[in-house]
Design an enzyme around this catalytic site. Structure first.
Site, PDB file in Angstrom:
ATOM      1  N   ASP A  87     -22.471 110.237  16.660  1.00 16.81           N
ATOM      2  CA  ASP A  87     -21.209 110.950  16.880  1.00 16.81           C
ATOM      3  C   ASP A  87     -20.779 110.891  18.346  1.00 16.81           C
ATOM      4  O   ASP A  87     -20.549 111.921  18.980  1.00 16.81           O
ATOM      5  CB  ASP A  87     -21.340 112.415  16.445  1.00 16.81           C
ATOM      6  CG  ASP A  87     -21.873 112.568  15.037  1.00 16.81           C
ATOM      7  OD1 ASP A  87     -21.400 111.843  14.156  1.00 16.81           O
ATOM      8  OD2 ASP A  87     -22.766 113.413  14.825  1.00 16.81           O
ATOM      9  N   GLU A  94     -14.187 113.285   8.076  1.00 12.83           N
ATOM     10  CA  GLU A  94     -14.783 114.032   9.196  1.00 12.83           C
ATOM     11  C   GLU A  94     -14.602 113.244  10.488  1.00 12.83           C
ATOM     12  O   GLU A  94     -14.122 112.110  10.493  1.00 12.83           O
ATOM     13  CB  GLU A  94     -16.270 114.270   8.930  1.00 12.83           C
ATOM     14  CG  GLU A  94     -17.060 112.981   8.761  1.00 12.83           C
ATOM     15  CD  GLU A  94     -18.460 113.189   8.228  1.00 12.83           C
ATOM     16  OE1 GLU A  94     -18.743 114.264   7.677  1.00 12.83           O
ATOM     17  OE2 GLU A  94     -19.271 112.261   8.361  1.00 12.83           O
TER      18      GLU A  94
END
Length: 551
Positions: free
Chosen positions: A83, A236
């Protein structure tokens, strides 16, 4: 099995005494032990391609992306760097990643060319839960971190600092309990927003430290064909970028792990931060199409302008056959098209890509070896797993040794001290001296229920496998020995030495650890090398040496 029963079983195994198991819980424990002996129940190794052999080597022989000839070979940051949250700050670039249960966490990395990165300091020192995909931003001279945390309840926190190295403020909860993956964005009218998972957003106050509105749905992400092998829709990781007359939103769909072909990158754009958002006509922009590719489950991308004026993207992916290394940080190249869209041009990232050239790139990475002559590099190198508030009090460095106070009975209850190692093969070794009555050793640690390793007390060895402890042969070295762990593409061997490393003896049990990863256990972690100390007193660790091995 109850905690009391499990602790009793561990105590008995450490002392080499068996437990009768007339109960259902006892029979389950015995069955797990039998599995550990035979290897039953462990997924077979994932197919892996022949390893690339043309990475350059840096500290401790670790692979580095910059090949020194104007090109680089992914991963740009190896090991568990999921991420990625990238910030361009003038001529400097700052980067951080999800740190989950590792503390200190949210280490800030620094680069001038997007390829060579140096760790700076960890921004988050207090355990607030499992830290997921964050947003790193700078607004009007102040740095911000927006931090989603898996806890009870889930929450999104904000921290701020006037310098990238801190001091950072204490995390402040925003009261967002049902969303993950915030992304800070500033509208054309100066308004501040957090874009969230699921195509939602919420208004921030002008200082960025509180909410001034309620969550609203603003975007329906593009959907892939029904016959694709994915983990789930799971929109997401939104990332908002302004370029020219457009706002661009990159989103991950398809699930984060699961099938290698699941995770992917899609994009949309709008003239205004308030929408409407139109889908990129070439979605998905990034996707692993076949499990034979070098990188699996690629997604969670950000755009960034490089020092050469060209554009790039950072995202994460699993290395083929090495879910155990977690999601690694990948760099891809961007091409803007005449219609105002963009595309990724690096293909499957198996081949070298051009490096943005600068006159003063930073040296990449850091040594993982440690002679314990200086204070521990906590956060940038070492971290605890799921520490208690006072966990740091267990550590002190003195006289060329790490004094590590024991805790619990085993790695599962002792919050081990761990590193991120990003090579497919490596070994690490250390001189270990016990306190009376203590136990210590070396581990390959996924979480408190899945780990492997070797430890010892003054009388016996203890093996750790599948999160289970077992008393093993007598220890001929007493309270001090050197211990070595070699992990060669998931095949693990242990060696010990009682004469300071002049001669080594192979331990009589090897292991295979390809199944120690998220798709077996969950929680998106990686298999990390480290140290543990259990029982009374302080174990002393000296001369920790890490060596990356070429396959």
């Amino acid at each position: 099995m109850t905690m009391d029963r499990r602790d009793a079983l561990k105590t008995a195994l450490l002392s080499g005494i068996g437990l009768a198991a007339p109960t259902l819980a006892g029979r389950a424990a015995a069955a797990r032990e039998a599995e550990a002996e035979t290897g039953a129940g462990v997924p077979p190794p994932s197919p892996a391609p022949a390893p690339a052999r043309n990475w350059r080597r840096g500290f401790d022989g670790q692979r580095i992306a910059d090949l020194g000839n104007g090109t680089m070979l992914n991963p740009v940051l190896s090991g568990d760097r999921p991420d990625p949250a990238i910030l361009k700050d003038g001529k400097d670039y700052y980067l951080t990643f999800s740190s989950f249960d590792s503390y200190p966490g949210l280490t800030i990395w620094h680069s001038r060319d997007l390829v060579n990165w140096q760790p700076r300091k960890a921004a988050l020192t207090r355990n607030i839960g499992s830290v997921w995909a964050v947003s790193l931003e700078k607004h009007k001279g102040r740095y911000f971190l927006y931090i989603p945390v898996k806890a009870k309840p889930n929450e999104i926190y904000v921290m701020w600092a006037d310098h990238i190295d801190g001091p950072w403020s204490d995390p402040k909860p925003l009261g967002l309990h049902d969303h993950i993956d915030p992304c800070h964005a500033v509208g054309e009218d100066g308004s501040r927003w957090l874009f969230l998972s699921g195509g939602d957003r919420v208004r921030l106050s002008d200082d960025g430290l509180s909410l001034t509105g309620t969550v609203e749905h603003v975007y329906d992400p593009w959907r892939y064909p029904d016959d694709w092998d994915v983990e789930g829709f799971s929109p997401e990781g939104p990332k908002i970028h302004r370029h020219g007359d457009w706002f661009y939103m990159l989103t991950a769909v398809g699930g984060t792990a699961g099938p290698p072909t699941g995770h992917m990158v899609i994009a949309a754009r709008a003239r205004s931060i308030h929408g409407p958002w139109e889908q990129h006509p070439e979605n998905p922009l990034v996707r692993t199409e076949d499990q034979s590719e070098a990188w699996w489950s690629r997604g969670h991308a950000s755009l960034v302008e490089g020092p050469d004026g060209k554009w790039y993207t950072l995202y994460h992916g699993f290395e083929n056959g090495f879910w155990t290394l977690g999601r690694q940080c990948l760099l891809d190249t961007i091409e803007w098209t005449g219609d105002g869209w963009f595309r990724m041009t690096g293909g499957d990232l198996s081949q070298p890509l051009p490096v943005p050239r600068v006159s003063n790139p930073l040296p990449h990475g850091m040594p993982l070896s440690d002679d314990f002559s200086k204070p521990l590099a906590m956060g940038s190198k070492w971290s605890f797993f799921r520490p208690a508030p006072d966990e740091g009090n267990r550590l002190r460095v003195a006289d060329g040794a790490l004094h590590f106070a024991g805790k619990g009975l085993a790695p599962s209850s002792g919050s081990p001290l761990l590193l991120i190692a990003g090579d497919t093969s490596y070994r690490f070794e250390c001189d270990i001296e016990l306190a009376p009555g203590g136990t210590a050793g070396l581990v390959l640690f996924y979480d408190d229920k899945l780990y492997a390793g070797l430890g010892f007390d003054e009388a016996r060895f203890v093996t750790h496998q599948y999160g289970i402890e077992r008393g093993r042969p007598a220890n001929p070295h007493g309270h001090r020995m050197k211990m070595r762990v070699t992990n060669r593409r998931h095949i693990v061997a242990f060696h010990t030495s009682g004469d300071g490393g002049r001669t080594w003896k192979r331990f009589d049990r090897g292991m295979e650890v390809s199944g120690y990863h998220h798709n077996v256990r969950g929680d998106f972690l990686m298999l990390r090398p480290g140290l543990y100390a259990a029982g009374p007193g302080e174990a002393q660790f000296r001369d920790f040496r890490f060596t990356a091995l070429e396959d």
